[in-house]
Scaffold this motif. Sequence first.
Motif, PDB file in Angstrom:
ATOM      1  N   ILE A   1     -13.101   8.480   1.918  1.00 29.62           N
ATOM      2  CA  ILE A   1     -13.610   7.421   1.053  1.00 29.62           C
ATOM      3  C   ILE A   1     -12.395   6.799   0.371  1.00 29.62           C
ATOM      4  CG2 ILE A   1     -15.070   6.864  -0.922  1.00 29.62           C
ATOM      5  CD1 ILE A   1     -16.595   9.527  -0.267  1.00 29.62           C
ATOM      6  N   VAL A   2     -12.134   5.536   0.652  1.00 24.24           N
ATOM      7  CA  VAL A   2     -10.972   4.832   0.091  1.00 24.24           C
ATOM      8  C   VAL A   2     -11.451   3.922  -1.034  1.00 24.24           C
ATOM      9  CG1 VAL A   2      -9.120   3.184   0.532  1.00 24.24           C
ATOM     10  CG2 VAL A   2      -9.640   4.962   2.217  1.00 24.24           C
ATOM     11  N   ILE A   3     -10.939   4.159  -2.238  1.00 23.52           N
ATOM     12  CA  ILE A   3     -11.327   3.365  -3.406  1.00 23.52           C
ATOM     13  C   ILE A   3     -10.198   2.402  -3.746  1.00 23.52           C
ATOM     14  CG2 ILE A   3     -12.033   3.435  -5.824  1.00 23.52           C
ATOM     15  CD1 ILE A   3     -12.955   6.341  -5.316  1.00 23.52           C
ATOM     16  N   ASP A   4     -10.472   1.116  -3.662  1.00 22.37           N
ATOM     17  CA  ASP A   4      -9.546   0.029  -3.995  1.00 22.37           C
ATOM     18  C   ASP A   4      -8.300   0.025  -3.110  1.00 22.37           C
ATOM     19  OD1 ASP A   4     -11.318  -0.727  -5.909  1.00 22.37           O
ATOM     20  OD2 ASP A   4     -10.025  -0.345  -7.625  1.00 22.37           O
ATOM     21  N   PRO A   5      -8.370  -0.633  -1.957  1.00 20.57           N
ATOM     22  CA  PRO A   5      -7.267  -0.649  -1.008  1.00 20.57           C
ATOM     23  C   PRO A   5      -6.160  -1.658  -1.327  1.00 20.57           C
ATOM     24  CG  PRO A   5      -9.126  -1.835  -0.094  1.00 20.57           C
ATOM     25  CD  PRO A   5      -9.591  -1.285  -1.411  1.00 20.57           C
ATOM     26  N   LEU A   6      -5.732  -1.712  -2.559  1.00 20.87           N
ATOM     27  CA  LEU A   6      -4.543  -2.464  -2.977  1.00 20.87           C
ATOM     28  C   LEU A   6      -4.682  -3.970  -2.740  1.00 20.87           C
ATOM     29  CD1 LEU A   6      -1.799   0.067  -1.807  1.00 20.87           C
ATOM     30  CD2 LEU A   6      -3.073   0.005  -3.954  1.00 20.87           C
ATOM     31  N   LEU A   7      -3.557  -4.669  -2.897  1.00 18.62           N
ATOM     32  CA  LEU A   7      -3.531  -6.125  -2.804  1.00 18.62           C
ATOM     33  C   LEU A   7      -3.291  -6.626  -1.394  1.00 18.62           C
ATOM     34  CD1 LEU A   7      -3.308  -9.005  -4.128  1.00 18.62           C
ATOM     35  CD2 LEU A   7      -0.878  -8.525  -4.422  1.00 18.62           C
ATOM     36  N   ALA A   8      -2.446  -5.912  -0.641  1.00 22.38           N
ATOM     37  CA  ALA A   8      -2.002  -6.410   0.661  1.00 22.38           C
ATOM     38  C   ALA A   8      -2.316  -5.400   1.756  1.00 22.38           C
ATOM     39  CB  ALA A   8      -0.500  -6.694   0.636  1.00 22.38           C
ATOM     40  N   ALA A   9      -2.641  -5.908   2.932  1.00 23.94           N
ATOM     41  CA  ALA A   9      -2.946  -5.033   4.063  1.00 23.94           C
ATOM     42  C   ALA A   9      -1.757  -4.149   4.405  1.00 23.94           C
ATOM     43  CB  ALA A   9      -3.357  -5.881   5.271  1.00 23.94           C
ATOM     44  N   GLU A  10      -0.558  -4.685   4.270  1.00 22.77           N
ATOM     45  CA  GLU A  10       0.636  -3.912   4.632  1.00 22.77           C
ATOM     46  C   GLU A  10       0.842  -2.715   3.705  1.00 22.77           C
ATOM     47  OE1 GLU A  10       1.284  -8.225   5.859  1.00 22.77           O
ATOM     48  OE2 GLU A  10       0.447  -7.146   4.159  1.00 22.77           O
ATOM     49  N   THR A  11       0.690  -2.906   2.399  1.00 17.27           N
ATOM     50  CA  THR A  11       0.885  -1.794   1.474  1.00 17.27           C
ATOM     51  C   THR A  11      -0.254  -0.786   1.592  1.00 17.27           C
ATOM     52  OG1 THR A  11      -0.089  -3.159  -0.289  1.00 17.27           O
ATOM     53  CG2 THR A  11       2.315  -3.038  -0.183  1.00 17.27           C
ATOM     54  N   ALA A  12      -1.478  -1.264   1.816  1.00 19.26           N
ATOM     55  CA  ALA A  12      -2.607  -0.350   1.999  1.00 19.26           C
ATOM     56  C   ALA A  12      -2.408   0.506   3.247  1.00 19.26           C
ATOM     57  CB  ALA A  12      -3.908  -1.138   2.091  1.00 19.26           C
TER      58      ALA A  12
END
Length: 667
Positions: free
Chosen positions: A145-156
């Motif tokens: 379960i991933v909660i809040d996958p950051l701002l950018a796809a690359e950092t996530a």
Amino acid sequence: MTRIAPAFPARFSLALVAWACAFTATAQPAVAPKAAEPVTLKANADMAKTLPFANRQDFEDAMRGFIGTVPDALVTGSGPRPVWNMKPYDFLKANEAADTVNPSLWRQAQLNAIHGLFKVTDRVYQVRGFDLANVTIVEGDTSLIVIDPLLAAETARAALELYYQHRPKKPVGTVIYTHGHADHFGGVKGVVSEADVAAGKVQVIAPSGFMESAVAENILAGNAMNRRSQYQFGTLLPPGPRGQVDTGLGKALARGSVTLIAPTSTVEKTTEERTIDGVQIVFQLVPGSEAPSEMLMYLPQFRVLNMAEDVTHNMHNLYTIRGAEVRDGNLWAKYIDEARVAFGDKTDVLIAQHHWPTTGSARVVDLLKKQRDMYKFINDQSLRLLNHGYTASEIAETLRMPASLEQEWSTRGYYGTLRHNAKAVYQKYLGWYDANPANLNPLPPVAQAKKTVEYMGGADAVVARAREDFKKGEYRWVASAMSQVVYADPANRAARELGADALEQLGYQSEAGTWRSAYLVGAMELRNGVPKIAGGSSANADTLKAVSNELFFDFLGVRLDAAKAEGKKLVINWNFTDSNQQFVLTLENSALTHIAGRQPDADATVTLSRATLDAVTLKETSFPAAMLTGKVKVDGDRAKLAELMSMFDTFEPMFPVVEPRAQPKNQ
């Protein structure tokens, strides 16, 4: 912006994506920043004596459960610049604060520089320091379960890869968005694919109203918010002791790809319990707190309380200086207290989607109480003083936090500040007018400045007096006085330079990362002018999906140039083939309105899919081209559609802020 549809604004209803998407290079100032003046040195030295710097509990908490990281948290992207890199912040490894940085902000910046994978408790992990926000990973029985996958796809993606280096490689089965600010959902395609969501392999859960708030909070004023966000977050400043140090809420914003996948399920009840792959979660809706759509969650099996962005290790914003609707401090405090009563004595670890955890039930309850009382104090005491007749500026100048809160690191104004939050309460209840008739209809800024400078004996006299005040450290006054001279005469180099010097010293003294950035960007632009860089938009195929047809037409109304529309009248029907929605768009009296339905005697009827409209918005096609391919059908007078499109205004992304711009014509 030059697009038909909204350019999505800055933090955080898609707004703060400004620097993540808009700029390909950081503007390099032609005039280097200057050193700290003696008054600034003394102010920062005095600050260091007033707070409990010997208390290192936050540093212990921030490192607790550390598992591993990658060097400098480096995340590369497709371009020449990294998407994320903590190396430029190595200057923060010094024990002593630089003399050009408030020592309290320096401490917060050091904490926000800690990065890596951390174990919160069994089956609950966080990756921190890989973006402005945190990503929380909860291990279900068979999936993550991933909660809040950051701002950018690359950092996530990098955060998930770091997790997999140290933990079993279970697939991501659920993504949860706590709220509709882009740093909490923009990286979703770095952890799951839209195809898997569409196939039912992954569910996406969000609070009620998420998609609307993800774009609507700031969209109508998006161009202005993007520009103002450059000041709030220092996105034009290079990292360094005389530049960008920290946002207060986190280090900075990633420069990667902002994505969005619509929720497959929303939490609708005030309190709602669900079991997701063997993990019990109690959701608590808190709309209108830090975001219009937001929720907290409690994990009873693990005794973990996730306060999203309602309880962090700083004072948050009741008003954000990039611009947004004022938030309700009284409501915010109530939500925190409800969470305390419901979960406080059953919690061993409090986490949030920014900053570091707090462990131990007693410490958790203490933090909740102090955060609750901070927002309640600001709200109530500002109201008390305004009911005595004090103005917003008078309240901001005199209000002080109680000693019991002032010495708490978690209530310090690194992101929001007591001064501008107190003004926010005034604005919420009384608006911009202070009831003094002299301020009811004053001269506009340029005319006011010219008259003021004339009364003060002319620009040379004002600058000469201000130089003496600068030597005495009266930077607030000097900045204000030089702003008047610059507005009266933007070419006055002496006023620009002295004003920049004053703003710079104010920045060096600021405890808030946001205030520091605003002051230093202002100084840079006074010295060097507005950077010659292209503004940008975070509008893309993902984010446009969150824009309702109604909001699209609202934004068209904002872009209507009233002068071009003077005396014009037209009616256009819009038929959307994918949603079966119909709208009547009416131009009359220089106002563009829309209503659901169809008008038989309209000038024209446009039939298309929303996907085609989005393609036109993104300039992937045009209305004439789409008509040739049959994707757009226009019945009636085609010229009326072209006539309407010719009336829409475009917005200059890099408009002046610390100097006047061309004044709008009277309309």
